[in-house]
Scaffold this motif. Sequence first.
Motif, PDB file in Angstrom:
ATOM      1  N   ILE A 364       0.874  -1.126   0.103  1.00  0.00           N
ATOM      2  CA  ILE A 364       0.156  -0.064   0.181  1.00  0.00           C
ATOM      3  C   ILE A 364       0.885   1.114  -0.036  1.00  0.00           C
ATOM      4  N   VAL A 365       0.620   2.219  -1.152  1.00  0.00           N
ATOM      5  CA  VAL A 365       1.482   3.482  -1.304  1.00  0.00           C
ATOM      6  C   VAL A 365       0.679   4.498  -0.377  1.00  0.00           C
ATOM      7  N   CYS A 366       0.968   5.126   0.785  1.00  0.00           N
ATOM      8  CA  CYS A 366       0.214   6.132   1.517  1.00  0.00           C
ATOM      9  C   CYS A 366       0.661   7.426   1.026  1.00  0.00           C
ATOM     10  N   ALA A 367      -0.536   8.460   0.789  1.00  0.00           N
ATOM     11  CA  ALA A 367      -0.501   9.634   0.447  1.00  0.00           C
ATOM     12  C   ALA A 367      -1.704  10.370   0.955  1.00  0.00           C
ATOM     13  N   SER A 368      -1.576  10.906   2.165  1.00  0.00           N
ATOM     14  CA  SER A 368      -2.962  11.317   2.555  1.00  0.00           C
ATOM     15  C   SER A 368      -2.689  12.518   3.899  1.00  0.00           C
ATOM     16  N   GLY A 369      -3.694  13.117   3.925  1.00  0.00           N
ATOM     17  CA  GLY A 369      -4.021  14.362   5.050  1.00  0.00           C
ATOM     18  C   GLY A 369      -4.669  13.729   6.389  1.00  0.00           C
ATOM     19  N   GLY A 370      -4.906  12.486   6.128  1.00  0.00           N
ATOM     20  CA  GLY A 370      -5.800  11.995   7.434  1.00  0.00           C
ATOM     21  C   GLY A 370      -7.056  11.499   7.174  1.00  0.00           C
ATOM     22  N   ALA A 371      -7.733  11.446   8.192  1.00  0.00           N
ATOM     23  CA  ALA A 371      -9.151  10.918   8.092  1.00  0.00           C
ATOM     24  C   ALA A 371     -10.080  12.096   7.670  1.00  0.00           C
ATOM     25  N   ARG A 372     -11.039  11.928   6.841  1.00  0.00           N
ATOM     26  CA  ARG A 372     -11.781  12.800   6.236  1.00  0.00           C
ATOM     27  C   ARG A 372     -12.850  13.188   7.076  1.00  0.00           C
ATOM     28  N   MET A 373     -12.627  14.543   7.770  1.00  0.00           N
ATOM     29  CA  MET A 373     -13.506  15.036   8.718  1.00  0.00           C
ATOM     30  C   MET A 373     -14.751  15.405   8.431  1.00  0.00           C
ATOM     31  N   GLN A 374     -15.159  15.612   7.069  1.00  0.00           N
ATOM     32  CA  GLN A 374     -16.615  15.882   6.668  1.00  0.00           C
ATOM     33  C   GLN A 374     -17.526  14.654   7.061  1.00  0.00           C
ATOM     34  N   GLU A 375     -16.713  13.526   6.988  1.00  0.00           N
ATOM     35  CA  GLU A 375     -17.710  12.123   7.533  1.00  0.00           C
ATOM     36  C   GLU A 375     -17.783  11.974   8.946  1.00  0.00           C
ATOM     37  N   GLY A 376     -16.949  12.870   9.744  1.00  0.00           N
ATOM     38  CA  GLY A 376     -17.127  12.787  11.088  1.00  0.00           C
ATOM     39  C   GLY A 376     -16.619  11.383  11.605  1.00  0.00           C
ATOM     40  N   SER A 377     -17.388  10.596  12.601  1.00  0.00           N
ATOM     41  CA  SER A 377     -16.893   9.415  13.233  1.00  0.00           C
ATOM     42  C   SER A 377     -17.037   8.350  12.273  1.00  0.00           C
ATOM     43  N   LEU A 378     -17.682   8.415  11.042  1.00  0.00           N
ATOM     44  CA  LEU A 378     -17.677   7.288   9.890  1.00  0.00           C
ATOM     45  C   LEU A 378     -16.134   7.397   9.466  1.00  0.00           C
ATOM     46  N   SER A 379     -15.538   8.506   9.332  1.00  0.00           N
ATOM     47  CA  SER A 379     -14.115   8.187   8.861  1.00  0.00           C
ATOM     48  C   SER A 379     -13.201   7.582   9.918  1.00  0.00           C
ATOM     49  N   LEU A 380     -13.482   7.901  11.151  1.00  0.00           N
ATOM     50  CA  LEU A 380     -12.551   7.374  12.156  1.00  0.00           C
ATOM     51  C   LEU A 380     -12.724   5.942  12.282  1.00  0.00           C
ATOM     52  N   ILE A 381     -13.931   5.395  12.087  1.00  0.00           N
ATOM     53  CA  ILE A 381     -14.114   4.046  12.384  1.00  0.00           C
ATOM     54  C   ILE A 381     -13.073   3.064  11.330  1.00  0.00           C
ATOM     55  N   GLN A 382     -13.012   3.808  10.182  1.00  0.00           N
ATOM     56  CA  GLN A 382     -12.215   3.170   9.273  1.00  0.00           C
ATOM     57  C   GLN A 382     -10.673   3.013   9.660  1.00  0.00           C
ATOM     58  N   MET A 383     -10.331   3.497  10.765  1.00  0.00           N
ATOM     59  CA  MET A 383      -8.697   3.201  11.189  1.00  0.00           C
ATOM     60  C   MET A 383      -8.870   1.840  11.734  1.00  0.00           C
ATOM     61  N   ALA A 384      -9.999   1.631  12.752  1.00  0.00           N
ATOM     62  CA  ALA A 384     -10.105   0.337  13.333  1.00  0.00           C
ATOM     63  C   ALA A 384     -10.320  -0.894  12.318  1.00  0.00           C
ATOM     64  N   LYS A 385     -11.270  -0.432  11.443  1.00  0.00           N
ATOM     65  CA  LYS A 385     -11.676  -1.521  10.516  1.00  0.00           C
ATOM     66  C   LYS A 385     -10.286  -2.122   9.825  1.00  0.00           C
ATOM     67  N   ILE A 386      -9.710  -1.209   9.203  1.00  0.00           N
ATOM     68  CA  ILE A 386      -8.498  -1.601   8.376  1.00  0.00           C
ATOM     69  C   ILE A 386      -7.405  -2.210   9.261  1.00  0.00           C
ATOM     70  N   SER A 387      -7.103  -1.673  10.446  1.00  0.00           N
ATOM     71  CA  SER A 387      -6.207  -2.614  11.322  1.00  0.00           C
ATOM     72  C   SER A 387      -6.574  -3.970  11.781  1.00  0.00           C
ATOM     73  N   SER A 388      -7.778  -3.795  12.081  1.00  0.00           N
ATOM     74  CA  SER A 388      -8.365  -5.322  12.347  1.00  0.00           C
ATOM     75  C   SER A 388      -8.170  -6.233  10.981  1.00  0.00           C
ATOM     76  N   ALA A 389      -8.488  -5.916   9.757  1.00  0.00           N
ATOM     77  CA  ALA A 389      -8.285  -6.540   8.794  1.00  0.00           C
ATOM     78  C   ALA A 389      -6.702  -7.041   8.609  1.00  0.00           C
ATOM     79  N   LEU A 390      -5.815  -5.881   8.920  1.00  0.00           N
ATOM     80  CA  LEU A 390      -4.294  -6.412   8.903  1.00  0.00           C
ATOM     81  C   LEU A 390      -4.054  -7.438   9.982  1.00  0.00           C
TER      82      LEU A 390
END
Length: 442
Positions: A364-390
């Motif tokens: 995975i090639v990363c280039a990002s400013g972080g979680a998308r704040m326009q989606e609020g908690s829905l974007s923060l959930i992605q951190m735990a979801k991806i980490s769990s899959a990894l």
Amino acid sequence: CRLSQSRANGDGAGCEIGDSSDLTIEKLMKAYLIFLQQTLLTPHSISNSNDSDVETLGLNNSESENSTSTNGSEDGENSIDPSGPDSLSKYSHLWVQCENEKCNGLNYKKYFMERLNVCEHCGEHLKMTSSERIELSIDPGTWDPMDEDMALDPIIIAFLSESVEAEETGVGEEKVEIEAEETEVGEEKVEIEAEETEVGEEKVEIEAEETEVGEEKVEIEVGEEKVEIEAEETEVGEEKVEIEAEETEVGEEKVEIEAEETEVGEEKVEIEAEETEVGEEKVEAEGIEAEEAEEPYEDRLVSSKKETGLAEAVETGIGQINGIPIAFGVMDFRFIGGSMGSVVGEKITRLIEYATNRSLPLIIVCASGGARMQEGSLSLIQMAKISSALYNYQLEENAFYISILTSPTTGGVTASFGMLGDIIIAEPRAYIAFAGKRVIEE
């Protein structure tokens, strides 16, 4: 051409290209690269010729004297200002300018792509789009994209829009409360000014009484007839007692006035503190309004799709590197700063799960400013979801994950899958952080 003629005539003047018979197209292009770079980066101009060779190569092969203009040229209409917008845009299909402010060197595009987007002058790694990185990394004809058309559910967009409207309503109510508080503060100010006026009037009356007492004292002490004063000592004594009593009353009134003034001062301080709080609330409300005045999230998604040609900020798929099948994901910073929203998180999670089921290596090639704040908690959930899959991919399946950090990699991406690789590779001088400079300053 001028260099080859000079070489043929025997006066090389520092020309090291070789005999004209040995010159190839690539060697000529290399010479033109050096020449055109020096021309564009120095205060000279380039002739605006319509010759097809100039349009293709940036120089006129048949009429070399028309390819450059001298400082004393009288025809200003046929020259390009090197500081203007046309100085590089005309040759943008041939040249790439370095993004390093200390360099700003020009790179011939063909050699630049062969050098994997690395500046030949300073070694700076220039930003790449997701498509360019896939083209450079994956073997030709082996790329198979996954979830290419996945987009945010309109129901979620509607939900996010309702949340924004609710926040705007809250901001409006706060404004009404702030205005009510300002009105109360203003009324308290008027009352305090009225009290100060009354205190001032009492002061004037007390000073007038003191003046009268002083005059009576002078008349008693400086009487012209001492005999009468001696005869009336008893009366004078009584009057003295009365005067001292009056002075005592005046002193008590003074103390009361000073106490009232102290209370008025304290009320003033309280009002100033309230005004400060009201001002701070106003600034916060204006800040919220300024944020909400930005382009709506739904419109920003549409505009980003048009500008980049991508459905979201990440491209995922299966390909081969040197014949080895891999699962490959590339983030693109052009799409809303490469921010990680619901779709980005879902695409990366599906890529990891696909690699887990087929025991494929993962990059995975990363280039990002972080979680998308326009989606609020829905974007923060992605951190735990991806980490769990990894977790399942790395520990349970014992598979191999490489994380490549490019500039910039910050926020929720750094805090999750960006730093969970079995091997973590970063480009030279890449900007990698959890909280960026602006967040820390605020």
